[in-house]
Scaffold this motif. Structure first.
Motif, PDB file in Angstrom:
ATOM      1  N   HIS A  33       0.811  -1.213   0.000  1.00 43.19           N
ATOM      2  CA  HIS A  33       0.000   0.000   0.000  1.00 43.19           C
ATOM      3  C   HIS A  33       0.849   1.270   0.000  1.00 43.19           C
ATOM      4  O   HIS A  33       0.582   2.211  -0.744  1.00 43.19           O
ATOM      5  CB  HIS A  33      -0.938  -0.024   1.217  1.00 43.19           C
ATOM      6  N   HIS A  36       2.170   2.144  -3.413  1.00 41.96           N
ATOM      7  CA  HIS A  36       1.133   2.658  -4.309  1.00 41.96           C
ATOM      8  C   HIS A  36       0.685   4.060  -3.897  1.00 41.96           C
ATOM      9  O   HIS A  36       0.315   4.869  -4.746  1.00 41.96           O
ATOM     10  CB  HIS A  36      -0.067   1.706  -4.336  1.00 41.96           C
ATOM     11  N   SER A  44      -7.334   8.458  -6.108  1.00 41.36           N
ATOM     12  CA  SER A  44      -7.442   7.645  -7.316  1.00 41.36           C
ATOM     13  C   SER A  44      -7.969   6.258  -6.964  1.00 41.36           C
ATOM     14  O   SER A  44      -8.571   5.588  -7.804  1.00 41.36           O
ATOM     15  CB  SER A  44      -6.099   7.552  -8.051  1.00 41.36           C
ATOM     16  N   CYS A  45      -7.759   5.822  -5.732  1.00 43.15           N
ATOM     17  CA  CYS A  45      -8.326   4.538  -5.290  1.00 43.15           C
ATOM     18  C   CYS A  45      -9.428   4.756  -4.258  1.00 43.15           C
ATOM     19  O   CYS A  45     -10.488   4.159  -4.347  1.00 43.15           O
ATOM     20  CB  CYS A  45      -7.239   3.672  -4.675  1.00 43.15           C
ATOM     21  N   HIS A  46      -9.147   5.596  -3.268  1.00 46.49           N
ATOM     22  CA  HIS A  46     -10.143   5.896  -2.221  1.00 46.49           C
ATOM     23  C   HIS A  46     -11.100   6.944  -2.783  1.00 46.49           C
ATOM     24  O   HIS A  46     -11.056   8.110  -2.390  1.00 46.49           O
ATOM     25  CB  HIS A  46      -9.444   6.410  -0.965  1.00 46.49           C
ATOM     26  N   HIS A  47     -11.943   6.522  -3.726  1.00 45.90           N
ATOM     27  CA  HIS A  47     -12.726   7.478  -4.496  1.00 45.90           C
ATOM     28  C   HIS A  47     -13.839   8.120  -3.695  1.00 45.90           C
ATOM     29  O   HIS A  47     -14.434   9.085  -4.146  1.00 45.90           O
ATOM     30  CB  HIS A  47     -13.285   6.809  -5.749  1.00 45.90           C
ATOM     31  N   CYS A  60     -11.892  -0.613   1.245  1.00 46.34           N
ATOM     32  CA  CYS A  60     -12.780  -0.812   0.093  1.00 46.34           C
ATOM     33  C   CYS A  60     -13.889  -1.800   0.448  1.00 46.34           C
ATOM     34  O   CYS A  60     -15.034  -1.655   0.034  1.00 46.34           O
ATOM     35  CB  CYS A  60     -12.003  -1.359  -1.092  1.00 46.34           C
ATOM     36  N   PHE A  79     -11.615  -4.495  -7.657  1.00 47.27           N
ATOM     37  CA  PHE A  79     -10.200  -4.700  -7.977  1.00 47.27           C
ATOM     38  C   PHE A  79      -9.959  -5.103  -9.429  1.00 47.27           C
ATOM     39  O   PHE A  79      -8.822  -5.157  -9.879  1.00 47.27           O
ATOM     40  CB  PHE A  79      -9.610  -5.750  -7.025  1.00 47.27           C
ATOM     41  N   MET A  85      -9.683   3.193 -11.195  1.00 46.53           N
ATOM     42  CA  MET A  85      -9.544   3.009  -9.762  1.00 46.53           C
ATOM     43  C   MET A  85      -9.486   1.551  -9.336  1.00 46.53           C
ATOM     44  O   MET A  85      -9.269   1.273  -8.166  1.00 46.53           O
ATOM     45  CB  MET A  85     -10.636   3.752  -9.004  1.00 46.53           C
ATOM     46  N   SER A  86      -9.663   0.623 -10.272  1.00 49.28           N
ATOM     47  CA  SER A  86      -9.428  -0.774  -9.901  1.00 49.28           C
ATOM     48  C   SER A  86      -7.984  -1.126 -10.238  1.00 49.28           C
ATOM     49  O   SER A  86      -7.364  -0.493 -11.094  1.00 49.28           O
ATOM     50  CB  SER A  86     -10.385  -1.714 -10.647  1.00 49.28           C
ATOM     51  N   CYS A  87      -7.453  -2.143  -9.585  1.00 48.50           N
ATOM     52  CA  CYS A  87      -6.065  -2.560  -9.832  1.00 48.50           C
ATOM     53  C   CYS A  87      -5.885  -2.928 -11.304  1.00 48.50           C
ATOM     54  O   CYS A  87      -4.999  -2.412 -11.984  1.00 48.50           O
ATOM     55  CB  CYS A  87      -5.719  -3.788  -8.989  1.00 48.50           C
ATOM     56  N   CYS A  90      -6.236  -0.027 -13.861  1.00 49.83           N
ATOM     57  CA  CYS A  90      -5.075   0.870 -13.855  1.00 49.83           C
ATOM     58  C   CYS A  90      -3.887   0.214 -14.542  1.00 49.83           C
ATOM     59  O   CYS A  90      -3.191   0.844 -15.338  1.00 49.83           O
ATOM     60  CB  CYS A  90      -4.733   1.245 -12.417  1.00 49.83           C
TER      61      CYS A  90
END
Ligand code: HEC
Ligand code: HEC
Length: 120
Positions: A33, A36, A44-47, A60, A79, A85-87, A90
């Motif tokens: 984490h 990243h 960008s992830c914690h939208h 999440c 994910f 925003m998903s692994c 991206c």
């Protein structure tokens, strides 16, 4: 005023309770984490985390905890969908735009191969 966030270094992403895996061999995923979080903006992830919730970074899985792959509330889709925003989304975007060549295979990226065999 300085605001300090907690930025966990390593996280083990665990399947939410009562969530049925799409493939039986998939276990918890080690997620670097901190790495990243240095490379990408938090949101960008914690939208869901905007200024109004400063300091509250939710897992999440609090919202994405359903089984299957048909709903936006699915654990899997958070994910793996095609959006940034998903692994997986991206990773694909970075590849297609030539920014980086992150691995796209399940076991070369995030999921360790199951004991004694290949994933189905
Ligand atoms: C590349 C995507 C990504 C980025 C960028 C990112 N995070 Fe996360 N973060 C995650 C994931 C995935 C989890 C684990 C969620 C889970 O287990 O459900 C997580 C978990 C957390 C948690 C633990 C939440 C809990 O209670 O379990 C905190 C706190 C957090 N992130 C803060 C931050 C902060 C602050 C930043 C920016 C400095 C940031 N994150 C950047 C993806 C990211
Ligand atoms: C507070 C609840 C909440 C949290 C926490 C949350 N999400 Fe979401 N997420 C949602 C909702 C609601 C949607 C649907 C939004 C929409 O329809 O535009 C969504 C949509 C998504 C989507 C698009 C899904 C699709 O199939 O179109 C992805 C990907 C996603 N979230 C990833 C994440 C990741 C990764 C995290 C953690 C770093 C996270 N979410 C944390 C509520 C949340």
């Amino acid at each position: 005023m300085a605001i300090g966030y907690e930025v966990p270094k390593d996280i083990l992403i665990k399947r939410p309770d009562k969530n049925t895996p799409l493939a039986a061999w998939v276990g918890p995923v080690n997620f670097p984490h901190g790495f990243h979080a240095v490379q990408n903006p938090c949101k960008s992830c914690h939208h869901e985390e905007l200024d109004r919730t400063l300091g509250q970074f939710l897992p999440c899985t609090q919202c994405h905890n359903q089984s299957g792959m048909d709903s936006k509330a699915d654990f899997y889709r958070a994910f793996h969908n095609e959006r940034t925003m998903s692994c997986l989304g991206c990773y694909k975007q970075k590849r297609y735009s030539g920014q980086a060549m992150p691995p796209l295979s399940c076991v070369a990226s995030c999921h360790k191969a199951p004991e004694g065999g290949k994933p189905q």
